[in-house]
Design a protein around this motif. Structure first.
Motif, PDB file in Angstrom:
ATOM      1  N   GLU A 139       0.914  -1.218   0.001  1.00  0.00           N
ATOM      2  CA  GLU A 139      -0.060   0.167  -0.080  1.00  0.00           C
ATOM      3  C   GLU A 139       0.780   1.188  -0.160  1.00  0.00           C
ATOM      4  OE1 GLU A 139      -3.255   2.391  -0.104  1.00  0.00           O
ATOM      5  OE2 GLU A 139      -3.154   0.402  -0.446  1.00  0.00           O
ATOM      6  N   LEU A 140       1.807   1.321   0.904  1.00  0.00           N
ATOM      7  CA  LEU A 140       2.762   2.308   0.836  1.00  0.00           C
ATOM      8  C   LEU A 140       3.335   2.829  -0.435  1.00  0.00           C
ATOM      9  CD1 LEU A 140       4.200   2.097   4.450  1.00  0.00           C
ATOM     10  CD2 LEU A 140       2.512   3.796   3.407  1.00  0.00           C
ATOM     11  N   ALA A 141       3.819   1.795  -1.305  1.00  0.00           N
ATOM     12  CA  ALA A 141       4.488   1.866  -2.602  1.00  0.00           C
ATOM     13  C   ALA A 141       3.251   2.473  -3.269  1.00  0.00           C
ATOM     14  CB  ALA A 141       4.836   0.572  -3.079  1.00  0.00           C
ATOM     15  N   ARG A 142       2.173   2.016  -3.482  1.00  0.00           N
ATOM     16  CA  ARG A 142       1.068   2.340  -4.195  1.00  0.00           C
ATOM     17  C   ARG A 142       0.855   3.883  -4.118  1.00  0.00           C
ATOM     18  NH1 ARG A 142      -3.462   4.172  -4.375  1.00  0.00           N
ATOM     19  NH2 ARG A 142      -3.657   4.019  -1.895  1.00  0.00           N
ATOM     20  N   ALA A 143       0.601   4.361  -2.766  1.00  0.00           N
ATOM     21  CA  ALA A 143       0.284   5.592  -2.327  1.00  0.00           C
ATOM     22  C   ALA A 143       1.465   6.634  -2.859  1.00  0.00           C
ATOM     23  CB  ALA A 143       0.178   5.705  -0.853  1.00  0.00           C
ATOM     24  N   THR A 144       2.586   6.239  -3.142  1.00  0.00           N
ATOM     25  CA  THR A 144       3.532   7.274  -3.558  1.00  0.00           C
ATOM     26  C   THR A 144       3.224   7.777  -5.149  1.00  0.00           C
ATOM     27  OG1 THR A 144       4.997   5.683  -4.954  1.00  0.00           O
ATOM     28  CG2 THR A 144       5.455   6.124  -2.394  1.00  0.00           C
ATOM     29  N   GLY A 145       2.358   7.104  -5.756  1.00  0.00           N
ATOM     30  CA  GLY A 145       1.933   7.326  -7.301  1.00  0.00           C
ATOM     31  C   GLY A 145       2.575   6.578  -8.281  1.00  0.00           C
ATOM     32  N   ALA A 146       3.685   5.636  -7.770  1.00  0.00           N
ATOM     33  CA  ALA A 146       4.169   4.927  -8.653  1.00  0.00           C
ATOM     34  C   ALA A 146       3.338   3.799  -9.225  1.00  0.00           C
ATOM     35  CB  ALA A 146       5.262   4.147  -7.783  1.00  0.00           C
ATOM     36  N   ASP A 147       3.602   3.167 -10.208  1.00  0.00           N
ATOM     37  CA  ASP A 147       2.838   2.066 -10.745  1.00  0.00           C
ATOM     38  C   ASP A 147       3.476   0.666  -9.846  1.00  0.00           C
ATOM     39  OD1 ASP A 147       1.216   0.426 -12.232  1.00  0.00           O
ATOM     40  OD2 ASP A 147       2.305   0.646 -14.030  1.00  0.00           O
ATOM     41  N   VAL A 148       2.465  -0.217  -9.541  1.00  0.00           N
ATOM     42  CA  VAL A 148       2.848  -1.272  -8.735  1.00  0.00           C
ATOM     43  C   VAL A 148       2.596  -2.408  -9.363  1.00  0.00           C
ATOM     44  CG1 VAL A 148       2.731  -2.453  -6.480  1.00  0.00           C
ATOM     45  CG2 VAL A 148       2.886   0.198  -6.363  1.00  0.00           C
ATOM     46  N   SER A 149       3.353  -3.358  -9.234  1.00  0.00           N
ATOM     47  CA  SER A 149       2.987  -4.735  -9.790  1.00  0.00           C
ATOM     48  C   SER A 149       3.317  -6.140  -8.598  1.00  0.00           C
ATOM     49  CB  SER A 149       3.875  -5.035 -10.905  1.00  0.00           C
ATOM     50  OG  SER A 149       3.465  -4.654 -12.167  1.00  0.00           O
ATOM     51  N   ALA A 150       2.415  -6.916  -8.496  1.00  0.00           N
ATOM     52  CA  ALA A 150       2.435  -7.908  -7.742  1.00  0.00           C
ATOM     53  C   ALA A 150       3.210  -8.989  -8.220  1.00  0.00           C
ATOM     54  CB  ALA A 150       1.077  -8.302  -7.047  1.00  0.00           C
ATOM     55  N   TRP A 151       4.156  -9.693  -7.369  1.00  0.00           N
ATOM     56  CA  TRP A 151       5.027 -10.702  -7.736  1.00  0.00           C
ATOM     57  C   TRP A 151       4.331 -11.907  -6.907  1.00  0.00           C
ATOM     58  CZ3 TRP A 151      10.304 -12.753  -5.836  1.00  0.00           C
ATOM     59  CH2 TRP A 151      10.516 -13.741  -6.261  1.00  0.00           C
ATOM     60  N   GLN A 152       3.259 -12.482  -7.450  1.00  0.00           N
ATOM     61  CA  GLN A 152       2.244 -13.241  -6.713  1.00  0.00           C
ATOM     62  C   GLN A 152       2.814 -14.599  -6.395  1.00  0.00           C
ATOM     63  OE1 GLN A 152      -1.132 -12.083  -5.872  1.00  0.00           O
ATOM     64  NE2 GLN A 152      -0.790 -13.793  -4.142  1.00  0.00           N
ATOM     65  N   ARG A 153       2.714 -15.169  -5.288  1.00  0.00           N
ATOM     66  CA  ARG A 153       2.875 -16.237  -4.759  1.00  0.00           C
ATOM     67  C   ARG A 153       1.686 -17.108  -4.399  1.00  0.00           C
ATOM     68  NH1 ARG A 153       6.532 -15.978   0.164  1.00  0.00           N
ATOM     69  NH2 ARG A 153       7.065 -18.211  -0.135  1.00  0.00           N
ATOM     70  N   TYR A 154       1.709 -18.426  -4.760  1.00  0.00           N
ATOM     71  CA  TYR A 154       0.212 -19.065  -4.658  1.00  0.00           C
ATOM     72  C   TYR A 154       0.178 -20.220  -3.671  1.00  0.00           C
ATOM     73  CZ  TYR A 154      -0.769 -16.367  -8.809  1.00  0.00           C
ATOM     74  OH  TYR A 154      -0.791 -15.453  -9.692  1.00  0.00           O
ATOM     75  N   PHE A 155      -0.670 -20.387  -2.950  1.00  0.00           N
ATOM     76  CA  PHE A 155      -0.870 -21.650  -1.920  1.00  0.00           C
ATOM     77  C   PHE A 155      -0.920 -22.903  -2.668  1.00  0.00           C
ATOM     78  CE2 PHE A 155      -3.607 -24.812  -0.001  1.00  0.00           C
ATOM     79  CZ  PHE A 155      -3.059 -24.835   1.222  1.00  0.00           C
ATOM     80  N   GLU A 156      -1.499 -23.064  -3.841  1.00  0.00           N
ATOM     81  CA  GLU A 156      -1.621 -24.155  -4.563  1.00  0.00           C
ATOM     82  C   GLU A 156      -0.262 -24.653  -5.087  1.00  0.00           C
ATOM     83  OE1 GLU A 156      -5.253 -22.179  -4.033  1.00  0.00           O
ATOM     84  OE2 GLU A 156      -3.340 -21.479  -5.034  1.00  0.00           O
ATOM     85  N   ASP A 157       0.999 -23.635  -5.303  1.00  0.00           N
ATOM     86  CA  ASP A 157       2.257 -24.154  -5.706  1.00  0.00           C
ATOM     87  C   ASP A 157       2.967 -24.254  -4.609  1.00  0.00           C
ATOM     88  OD1 ASP A 157       1.066 -24.025  -8.396  1.00  0.00           O
ATOM     89  OD2 ASP A 157       1.825 -21.805  -8.504  1.00  0.00           O
ATOM     90  N   GLY A 158       2.533 -24.234  -3.393  1.00  0.00           N
ATOM     91  CA  GLY A 158       3.286 -24.396  -2.125  1.00  0.00           C
ATOM     92  C   GLY A 158       4.160 -23.106  -1.876  1.00  0.00           C
ATOM     93  N   TRP A 159       3.746 -21.871  -2.270  1.00  0.00           N
ATOM     94  CA  TRP A 159       4.045 -20.504  -1.937  1.00  0.00           C
ATOM     95  C   TRP A 159       5.523 -20.581  -2.714  1.00  0.00           C
ATOM     96  CZ3 TRP A 159       0.246 -17.818  -0.867  1.00  0.00           C
ATOM     97  CH2 TRP A 159      -0.780 -17.998  -0.108  1.00  0.00           C
ATOM     98  N   VAL A 160       5.805 -21.108  -3.756  1.00  0.00           N
ATOM     99  CA  VAL A 160       7.065 -21.019  -4.295  1.00  0.00           C
ATOM    100  C   VAL A 160       7.214 -19.742  -4.993  1.00  0.00           C
ATOM    101  CG1 VAL A 160       7.236 -23.667  -4.528  1.00  0.00           C
ATOM    102  CG2 VAL A 160       6.166 -22.130  -6.509  1.00  0.00           C
ATOM    103  N   HIS A 161       8.546 -19.400  -5.231  1.00  0.00           N
ATOM    104  CA  HIS A 161       8.911 -18.269  -5.878  1.00  0.00           C
ATOM    105  C   HIS A 161       9.053 -18.285  -7.385  1.00  0.00           C
ATOM    106  CE1 HIS A 161       9.810 -17.083  -1.585  1.00  0.00           C
ATOM    107  NE2 HIS A 161       9.364 -15.878  -1.843  1.00  0.00           N
ATOM    108  N   ASP A 162       8.312 -17.975  -8.118  1.00  0.00           N
ATOM    109  CA  ASP A 162       8.171 -18.088  -9.756  1.00  0.00           C
ATOM    110  C   ASP A 162       9.219 -16.874 -10.158  1.00  0.00           C
ATOM    111  OD1 ASP A 162       8.024 -18.237 -12.509  1.00  0.00           O
ATOM    112  OD2 ASP A 162       5.843 -18.908 -12.187  1.00  0.00           O
ATOM    113  N   LEU A 163      10.696 -17.560 -10.436  1.00  0.00           N
ATOM    114  CA  LEU A 163      11.510 -16.433 -11.008  1.00  0.00           C
ATOM    115  C   LEU A 163      11.295 -16.080 -12.497  1.00  0.00           C
ATOM    116  CD1 LEU A 163      14.768 -18.067  -9.643  1.00  0.00           C
ATOM    117  CD2 LEU A 163      13.798 -15.728  -9.010  1.00  0.00           C
ATOM    118  N   THR A 164      10.525 -16.810 -13.137  1.00  0.00           N
ATOM    119  CA  THR A 164      10.243 -16.466 -14.597  1.00  0.00           C
ATOM    120  C   THR A 164       9.166 -15.466 -14.718  1.00  0.00           C
ATOM    121  OG1 THR A 164      10.810 -18.733 -15.406  1.00  0.00           O
ATOM    122  CG2 THR A 164       9.395 -17.390 -16.786  1.00  0.00           C
ATOM    123  N   ALA A 165       8.177 -15.659 -13.722  1.00  0.00           N
ATOM    124  CA  ALA A 165       7.061 -14.461 -13.418  1.00  0.00           C
ATOM    125  C   ALA A 165       7.694 -13.269 -12.945  1.00  0.00           C
ATOM    126  CB  ALA A 165       6.053 -14.874 -12.712  1.00  0.00           C
TER     127      ALA A 165
END
Length: 370
Positions: free
Chosen positions: A115-141
């Motif tokens: 939220e604080l990143a978004r509030a600066t006016g910057a464009d914010v993207s989520a690097w999403q992790r998923y329960f179904e994948d075991g919360w792994v970090h998808d480096l390609t994403a």
């Protein structure tokens, strides 16, 4: 700046100081001032003689030296003391981001991280992790999210709310991506040093990459949130100066008693960590057994760090209402996952000494609903 409601704090404002059992606590078991002062024979005398004047904006030199000792390759000049980790996040984003910048935020995460990143006016993207994948970090994403104007990547390891530590090879790959694209990295490391197996602790980002910033806190692993003290660490002196200049418009300096007690605590942090890790190691099997007995209702990816986990809830139409029903009927507080934009989850904490009692009350209540 336009800020949305801080949903975690709004929920806790309603229940945190009235609920008898905090089964959602994100911090480890705390200690009293008397316990801290007992660490050194002359600490009480020094504390009683402490002058309550202003402190140095960057933090007391001795405190910064002690904090630098937590890391492998930094000096006291690389440390900036903050009045809580929350101020550190606020200062970091507002000192660096403006409209036209782009930030990538690892999610799910503590709400202010996004939220604080978004509030600066910057464009914010989520690097999403998923329960179904075991919360792994998808480096390609992650790589696909990077743009020419990407200025910041926010990480959280060990993670709030999942309680999972990033693998070293993943962390190194993220640093390589950031280095190749000249991106500044902020890693929220407030649960660092409370990995369940101390052998699995990975290096802090400030030790891996010169344009990385480590965020620390007295609140979580050390169990001392009442001191309201945190810190930012980076070997990039220009970044640290920007943070200091912004801090002059927030708190200016920290509390003298908090700095004294934090320095004392960190000099003996192995004592704090040993006790808190023991509580976590005793409580985690109890929580895991509870979740297995209640498998019709909960499944999770077992945490390997921190005192929190993030089970998924099954067969409940509205988890938020379910959590309110539980606390109002039992005094046991769970945190609904909707505050992380994960409405089918709850955050559970197992870093408090009274967790077994709270778990027993919760289980009796759930069994009565069958």
């Amino acid at each position: 700046m336009k800020l949305n409601t801080f949903r975690i704090e709004k929920y806790y404002a309603k229940y945190e100081f009235t609920a008898k059992y905090m089964l959602s606590s994100s911090d480890a078991e705390s200690r009293s001032i008397a316990e801290l002062l007992a660490f050194e024979p002359d600490a009480r005398e020094k504390f009683d003689a402490l002058r309550l004047g202003y402190t140095e904006s960057a933090g007391a030199p001795d405190l910064r030296q002690t904090m630098a000792g937590i890391y492998a390759s930094v000096s006291s000049d690389d440390v900036l003391v903050m009045s809580s980790a929350e101020e550190g996040i606020f200062v970091f984003y507002n000192a660096l981001l403006t409209a036209g910048d782009h930030a990538i935020i690892e999610t799910p995460c503590y709400e202010s991280g996004f939220e604080l990143a978004r509030a600066t006016g910057a464009d914010v993207s989520a690097w999403q992790r998923y329960f179904e994948d075991g919360w792994v970090h998808d480096l390609t994403a992650l790589e696909k999210l990077i743009r020419p104007n990407t200025k910041v990547i926010y990480l959280n390891s060990p993670s709030n709310p999942t309680g999972i530590n990033m693998k070293l090879e993943v962390m190194q790959a993220v640093m390589d991506l950031a280095r190749a694209n000249n991106i500044i990295v902020l890693c929220d490391e407030v649960y660092r040093e409370l990995e369940h197996d101390s052998k699995t602790i990975i290096p802090a980002v400030c030790d891996l990459y010169d344009n990385a910033v480590s965020l620390g806190s007295m609140s979580k692993s050390y169990g001392l949130p009442g001191l309201r003290l945190g810190w930012l660490v980076t070997k990039n002196a220009a970044l640290l100066e920007k943070f200091l200049h912004f801090k002059w418009y927030t708190t200016i300096c920290s509390s003298a008693p908090s700095e004294f007690l934090s320095d004392l605590a960190l000099r003996h942090r192995h004592i704090l960590l040993e006790r808190n890790r023991k509580i976590v190691q005793q409580n985690l099997p109890l929580l895991e057994a509870f979740l297995q007995r209640q498998a019709h209702l909960f499944t999770w990816v077992k945490p390997d760090a921190s005192p929190i986990g993030f089970p998924k809830v099954h067969g409940v139409k509205n988890v938020y209402d379910f959590c309110e029903q539980i606390v109002e009927n039992t005094g046991v507080l769970l945190l609904p996952g909707s505050v992380y934009d994960q409405p089918n989850h709850v955050r559970m904490g197992y870093g408090r000494a009274n967790m077994p009692e709270a778990l027993g009350i919760l289980e009796s209540y759930l069994d009565g609903l069958k």
